[in-house]
Design an enzyme around this catalytic site. Sequence first.
Site, mmCIF file in Angstrom:
data_model
loop_
_atom_site.group_PDB
_atom_site.id
_atom_site.type_symbol
_atom_site.label_atom_id
_atom_site.label_comp_id
_atom_site.label_asym_id
_atom_site.label_seq_id
_atom_site.Cartn_x
_atom_site.Cartn_y
_atom_site.Cartn_z
ATOM 1 N N ASN A 32 0.787 -1.244 -0.104
ATOM 2 C CA ASN A 32 0.010 0.134 0.069
ATOM 3 C C ASN A 32 0.966 1.144 0.222
ATOM 4 O O ASN A 32 1.136 1.728 1.039
ATOM 5 C CB ASN A 32 -0.869 0.032 1.385
ATOM 6 C CG ASN A 32 -2.061 -1.188 1.046
ATOM 7 O OD1 ASN A 32 -3.054 -0.872 0.340
ATOM 8 N ND2 ASN A 32 -1.810 -2.143 1.739
ATOM 9 N N GLU A 33 1.089 1.528 -1.379
ATOM 10 C CA GLU A 33 1.982 2.842 -1.329
ATOM 11 C C GLU A 33 1.411 4.121 -0.936
ATOM 12 O O GLU A 33 0.139 4.048 -0.599
ATOM 13 C CB GLU A 33 2.610 2.808 -2.950
ATOM 14 C CG GLU A 33 3.332 1.699 -3.288
ATOM 15 C CD GLU A 33 4.771 1.701 -2.854
ATOM 16 O OE1 GLU A 33 4.957 2.016 -1.736
ATOM 17 O OE2 GLU A 33 5.474 0.769 -3.431
ATOM 18 N N PRO A 34 2.428 5.048 -0.548
ATOM 19 C CA PRO A 34 1.728 6.501 -0.348
ATOM 20 C C PRO A 34 0.384 6.850 -1.275
ATOM 21 O O PRO A 34 0.587 6.581 -2.664
ATOM 22 C CB PRO A 34 2.750 7.208 -0.545
ATOM 23 C CG PRO A 34 4.022 6.546 -0.109
ATOM 24 C CD PRO A 34 3.666 5.247 -0.867
ATOM 25 N N THR A 84 10.430 1.747 -3.654
ATOM 26 C CA THR A 84 10.203 0.414 -3.452
ATOM 27 C C THR A 84 10.729 -0.503 -4.553
ATOM 28 O O THR A 84 11.387 -1.347 -4.206
ATOM 29 C CB THR A 84 8.617 0.080 -3.456
ATOM 30 O OG1 THR A 84 8.014 1.010 -2.638
ATOM 31 C CG2 THR A 84 8.224 -1.323 -3.091
#
Length: 639
Positions: free
Chosen positions: A160-162, A179
């Site tokens: 769950n990236e920014p 990432t």
Amino acid sequence: MKISSEVELREKIKVEIAVSAEAGAAIVADEIVSLVLKKEARNEKAVLGLPTGSTPVALYRELIRRHREALVSFRNVVTFNLDEYFPITNDHRESYRRFMGEQFFNHIDVPESQIHIPDGNLLREEVFSHCQEYEELIRLAGGIDLQILGIGRTGHIGFNEPGSSKSSGTRLVTLDRLTRLDAARDFLGEKNVPRHAITMGVGTVLSAKQVILIAWGNNKADIVARAVEGPVTESVSASFLQTHSNARFIVDTPAASNLTRINLPWLVGPVAWSEKRTRRAVCWLSSEVNKPVLKLLDEDYNENGMAELLIEAGPAYPLNIRIFNELQHSITGWPGGKPDADDTNRPERAHPFPKRVVVLSPEPMDDVVSMGGTLSRLVDQGHLVEVVYMTSGDLGVPDAEVGKFTNNLNETACCLGREWNPQVEYCQQIMELLNRKGLFDYDSNEVRQLKGLLRRAEVREACWGCGIDPEHVHFLDLPFYQKGHYRQFHLSDDDLKPLLNVLRHYQPHQIYITGNRENPISVQALCFELFSRAYRGISDEAWVRDCHVWLYSGREWTFSPFEVDMAVPMSPAQLAQKMEAIDQHQTQRSQTIHNAERDRSTACLYDKLGLAEYEAIEVFQRWRSELIKTKAPLAVIES
Ligand code: GLP
């Protein structure tokens, strides 16, 4: 540790600080085992949410150990993995499915039918319904009882990236650049890292009954503090855990080091003002109020929670002078000591001169990245420097480099005629092995050997650039690395001997080493562990008592001025020379090394504290063996 109410106000998630990653992993293993046993007694299944990455490896090893000792069975456990790269084949060596098999599932008795991992091997159009089904399967299993998480440097949980919303569910996401860069080493280059992943959403994680996030090593310190003390924000998805009623973090001391209670403890309650803490506080105050140390006023101390320090050690001016002098004395252009000078206030003693110096580099390039300038100085100043590469570093060499080398050798051999046939055969053999391997399989020993040799050539050039002759460059090729792969290394007695031999042979007056603050399964941390065990085993030998051990920084972190015992400045020309030496590590071009900027910004920090303005600085901390945790030695160490 008793948590004060000020700490509670700042830390919006419960944080437990374990003395080591192993201790932290044991706490989490206790939780898992007790959940499994409790559920078993009720004839129910325990539902676990599981992470991948290097962080949970220690936990999986601990659980496997307990399973082997018949302390727990996983027959009644249902697992849901957080995420998987997309697209990726199941047997790809970096697929999370393969990771989970190798690291955990193949060693325990969980039934295959109770294991769930998002499938990265689907057609794009199948992904949406697969994600819906995944959510449904979690629901049908009764929801996740205990979700274990790691944390990425962007603050992501799962993938769950920014930007991920609090209510997000399992879905396809695009990976952040940072990432992908972090994964580049494992995939042998950023371009090989998949651009997407399937991940459980933040909402999926938050609906687990209990959540534990684990983090080890200095690299996680910054993001842990932001997730725990910062605002709840989509830009750090782990911060959403602040809204969960049963979430906690379990971290080791390096990963906790940016929490206010550790980093700036005087802001959250009374403290004992040790010398080191005073230095830390004054340096912090200087950057907080943006004034050099010598210009700090009583008011600055009072207004920034340091009134007590002023009472104990003030007033401001003499305190400022004391700290300024301490910082000033840590700066030296003579890392091996300045012969015939008064060394009362110097970081390193003047005599003996010249000194025998052993620089231990866990992987090729650690040395030159963090202390290339100092290496040159030591040599220029007449010390007897031996650089020892503990592992071959072959795992970090992309196949394309082997291709380039064999093509070159092949062509040269063909040009030179018949007598070069063995070389041609060798090239063919290597190329065949590479072709047979497929893009992402593990290398055969022959290919690994060649990759190691390629790194040796780079190392020699880099050392040469720092003034070190090839005869002073040594390769230990420690077996734990030769026999292993990233995240799958195991130290054994065989690793200790070559290191002991080198140390005993040279009996150095100075040793330089790194790795004390890294994730415990990294090559650097394992090499440091090995060194500290070796050192403890020989600490009674006379030469050891006369040996100073200096820690250099990691590739991704560096010491702050307050904790530095020796700062070695570099001129612009010296910095350029160091960068040229780093550039010799050509097979490592895909690694991100921002070193010139790092050394420059370290110099900037000193400048802002009011010390001389240098182009760049390398920093070191003195390691004292009494600081090492006591552990049973790997082997009986005979003299
Ligand atoms: C990946 C995984 C995360 C993991 C993170 C940190 O991005 N998807 O679940 O927490 O890496 O990895 P490591 O533990 O190797 O630092």
